[in-house]
Design a protein around this motif. Structure first.
Motif, PDB file in Angstrom:
ATOM      1  N   PRO A  78       6.148   4.944  -1.793  1.00 49.78           N
ATOM      2  CA  PRO A  78       6.470   3.511  -1.811  1.00 49.78           C
ATOM      3  C   PRO A  78       6.198   2.347  -2.846  1.00 49.78           C
ATOM      4  O   PRO A  78       7.130   1.487  -2.989  1.00 49.78           O
TER       5      PRO A  78
ATOM      6  N   GLY B 102       6.683  -4.865   1.779  1.00 49.39           N
ATOM      7  CA  GLY B 102       5.694  -3.995   2.357  1.00 49.39           C
ATOM      8  C   GLY B 102       5.800  -2.767   1.864  1.00 49.39           C
ATOM      9  O   GLY B 102       4.465  -2.340   1.871  1.00 49.39           O
ATOM     10  N   MET B 103       6.741  -2.285   1.108  1.00 45.88           N
ATOM     11  CA  MET B 103       6.430  -1.003   0.379  1.00 45.88           C
ATOM     12  C   MET B 103       5.648  -1.103  -0.830  1.00 45.88           C
ATOM     13  O   MET B 103       4.744  -0.089  -1.163  1.00 45.88           O
TER      14      MET B 103
ATOM     15  N   LEU C  47       2.217  -1.415   0.670  1.00 41.10           N
ATOM     16  CA  LEU C  47       1.782   0.049   1.139  1.00 41.10           C
ATOM     17  C   LEU C  47       1.273   0.811  -0.247  1.00 41.10           C
ATOM     18  O   LEU C  47       0.123   1.703  -0.304  1.00 41.10           O
TER      19      LEU C  47
ATOM     20  N   GLY D 116      -2.608   2.314  -0.902  1.00 36.03           N
ATOM     21  CA  GLY D 116      -2.602   3.893  -1.124  1.00 36.03           C
ATOM     22  C   GLY D 116      -3.298   4.104  -2.546  1.00 36.03           C
ATOM     23  O   GLY D 116      -4.239   4.829  -2.764  1.00 36.03           O
TER      24      GLY D 116
END
Lengths: 219, 147
Positions: free
Chosen positions: A134, A168-169, A172, A176
């Motif tokens: 992502p 959003g990617m 995220l 992570g």
């Protein structure tokens, strides 16, 4: 005129197409990372002491010098990567620095001999490995939909708006890599001895999270 | 409620499935949000000349006369694009005899150094090998660890 979330850039440093810029916000984060890196550089690591309940027995844990030396190297590399991520003015460059923060975070705890800590580090490594998809995917969508990767251009509004999914990617991916909201899980890794070094994991993930919040508010 | 969530999160074995689920959910949303508009005015356009022996690395233009590339801030690298690649004598010989030099970039000494990439995105090319170095440092330390 440029409307910046973090304030007006006080100084812009050019690396070809990649600008490094300092706003009051990024200077603050940069100085925090710098201070902590210097602390890691000069401080002597702690030694953990196990105390048995109900008696007065205690023993110090044996930590080899080579292990501490390696972890100090990783902590300093993590600090440098964090500093880079704080001041860079390019989306792809930011994702690269974030990936480096993720891998050094694993490195800081990977040298520890406790199996429990290594298990936790392994799981965390899996997350930071898969988070690159992502993360770099988000940067790719940024490039495809706006045609530019420069944060300065995004601020100026000369390029089309960034779609929500790209933000959003990116978010995220950073979650992570830094495990920002999962400090409860990272606590398992903090059982590793060596005080200033493990805190670097926590601080770097906090800082890259603060920075990505600024980035997603730009475009 | 928060205590329950925190209890689930504190087991590190739940983190990987949780993150995978979040990724799957986000990608599903991404597929539903298709199509995304593609900006035609790309900063780094990619045109591939299949007839060139340097195939994917030939960024076009005769050297020193024509600049075929774009950059975001041309004033920061005024000479970008004047030179597109450097070839050692061996690489030059290969490029004149075969059509596949671009596919052997790592297989012969002094391959194509991508001048444009280094001029426009220099910091990236520094950070990428640094990540590799860190990864190799961790792997070699773990491999050489006795006992």
């Amino acid at each position: 005129m440029i409307d910046l979330v973090g304030g007006v850039p006080l100084y812009v440093l050019e690396f070809g197409d990649e600008l490094v810029y300092f706003t009051p916000y990024t200077i603050t984060l940069f100085l925090l990372a710098l201070t902590f890196t210097i602390l890691v550089l000069i401080s002597r690591p702690e030694k953990q002491v196990d105390i048995a309940f109900g008696g007065d027995a205690y023993r110090t844990k044996e930590i080899s010098v080579s292990e501490m030396r390696f972890r100090r190297f990783m902590a300093i590399a993590c600090g440098l990567a964090t500093m880079g991520a704080m001041v860079t003015g390019d989306i792809f460059n930011f994702t690269l620095f974030t990936a480096m923060v993720g891998i050094t975070n694993v490195g800081i705890v990977a040298a520890v001999k406790s199996p429990h800590v290594q298990d936790a580090a392994y799981q965390y490594g899996l997350v930071s490995l898969s988070a690159t998809i992502p993360l770099f995917g988000g940067a790719a969508v940024y490039a495809a939909t706006t045609g530019s990767l420069s944060m300065i251009e995004l601020m100026k509004g000369t390029v089309p708006a960034v779609p929500l999914i790209a933000k959003g990617m990116l978010m995220l991916g950073v979650i992570g890599e830094g495990m920002a909201p999962f400090y409860a899980a990272k606590a398992e890794m903090f059982r590793a001895p060596g005080a200033p070094y493990v805190i670097m994991c926590s601080l770097s993930s906090l800082l890259i999270f603060l920075r990505v919040v600024e980035i997603v508010m730009l475009g | 409620m928060i205590r329950k969530i925190s209890h689930i999160l504190c087991n590190y074995e739940n983190i990987v499935p949780l993150f995978a689920g979040a990724c799957a959910l986000l990608f599903l949303v991404g597929i539903l949000m298709l199509p995304l508009s593609y900006e035609q005015n790309q900063l780094y356009p990619k045109t591939i000349d299949r007839n060139s022996s340097l195939d994917p690395y030939d960024r076009g233009g005769p050297p020193f006369t024509m600049v075929a590339i774009h950059s975001q801030y041309p004033e920061n690298s005024p000479s970008a694009g004047l030179v597109t690649s450097y070839l050692t004598p061996l690489s030059l010989y290969l490029s004149q005899t075969t059509m596949h030099l671009g596919t052997t970039i790592v297989a012969h000494p002094g391959g194509i150094i991508d001048e444009i990439l280094y001029n426009t995105r220099g910091l990236d090319t520094v950070v990428e090998p640094t990540i590799l170095l860190i990864a190799f440092a961790i792997a070699s330390y773990l491999y050489r660890k006795v006992e």
